[in-house]
Scaffold this motif. Sequence first.
Motif, mmCIF file in Angstrom:
data_model
loop_
_atom_site.group_PDB
_atom_site.id
_atom_site.type_symbol
_atom_site.label_atom_id
_atom_site.label_comp_id
_atom_site.label_asym_id
_atom_site.label_seq_id
_atom_site.Cartn_x
_atom_site.Cartn_y
_atom_site.Cartn_z
ATOM 1 N N PRO A 220 -21.630 -25.358 6.653
ATOM 2 C CA PRO A 220 -20.243 -25.436 6.176
ATOM 3 C C PRO A 220 -20.166 -25.374 4.649
ATOM 4 C CG PRO A 220 -20.581 -27.015 7.934
ATOM 5 C CD PRO A 220 -21.931 -26.440 7.610
ATOM 6 N N GLN B 102 -13.854 -22.415 10.326
ATOM 7 C CA GLN B 102 -13.771 -22.712 8.902
ATOM 8 C C GLN B 102 -13.371 -21.462 8.119
ATOM 9 O OE1 GLN B 102 -17.443 -24.175 7.290
ATOM 10 N NE2 GLN B 102 -16.585 -24.521 5.260
ATOM 11 N N ASP C 91 -18.230 -22.477 2.361
ATOM 12 C CA ASP C 91 -17.265 -22.785 1.291
ATOM 13 C C ASP C 91 -17.677 -22.132 -0.026
ATOM 14 O OD1 ASP C 91 -15.335 -24.211 2.678
ATOM 15 O OD2 ASP C 91 -16.295 -26.151 2.316
ATOM 16 N N ARG D 270 -10.058 -20.947 5.804
ATOM 17 C CA ARG D 270 -10.194 -20.615 4.382
ATOM 18 C C ARG D 270 -9.584 -19.254 4.033
ATOM 19 N NH1 ARG D 270 -13.924 -22.780 0.739
ATOM 20 N NH2 ARG D 270 -12.565 -21.609 -0.660
#
Length: 180
Positions: A143, A96, A147, A100
């Motif tokens: 997660p 992730q 973020d 990102r």
Amino acid sequence: MISEQAKQRMRELAARYPVARSAVMPALYIAQAEEGYVSRAALEAVAEVLNMTVDDVESVATFYTMYYQRPPGKKVIKVCNSISCYLRGCDELIEQLERRLGIRRGETSPDGRYTLLTVECLASCGTAPVLQVNDEFVENLTPELVDRLVDQWEAEFRSDGRGQSQSQVLGQRPSGAGGC
């Protein structure tokens, strides 16, 4: 280029030890603090001051993740991938972060904002998965929290260009205390 002042600090440090080479780690830290990473000139300076071979100094510098071999990003993100973090999903979180940030583990973003690294252990197994951003730990990662972190870092870079501490926003502790 390592300054004479830095070399003098290394000499003073080495004098505290019965064997000068015992000061190799703090001497590398001094060199890295001066240049931002451990350059070839830094390796040579430490070797000269401590009367070691460059190869011996380099073997220490490349073994430990706290010494950077290339200029790091403004935010150095170290994600633990030890067994506790692995069992709690660190691989997915690393993927992730790669998506990102637009970089892979071991890389620094072209704009110099981020360096993403994986490390063997951050000594916070009880709060796995965990990452360290510069000198701050972020524990119990999810997660959603990843973020929020990336969004916060981007906002910090937009506002001041330096990417200041995320702990105020997320209420995290400045150091890991989850224990292993």
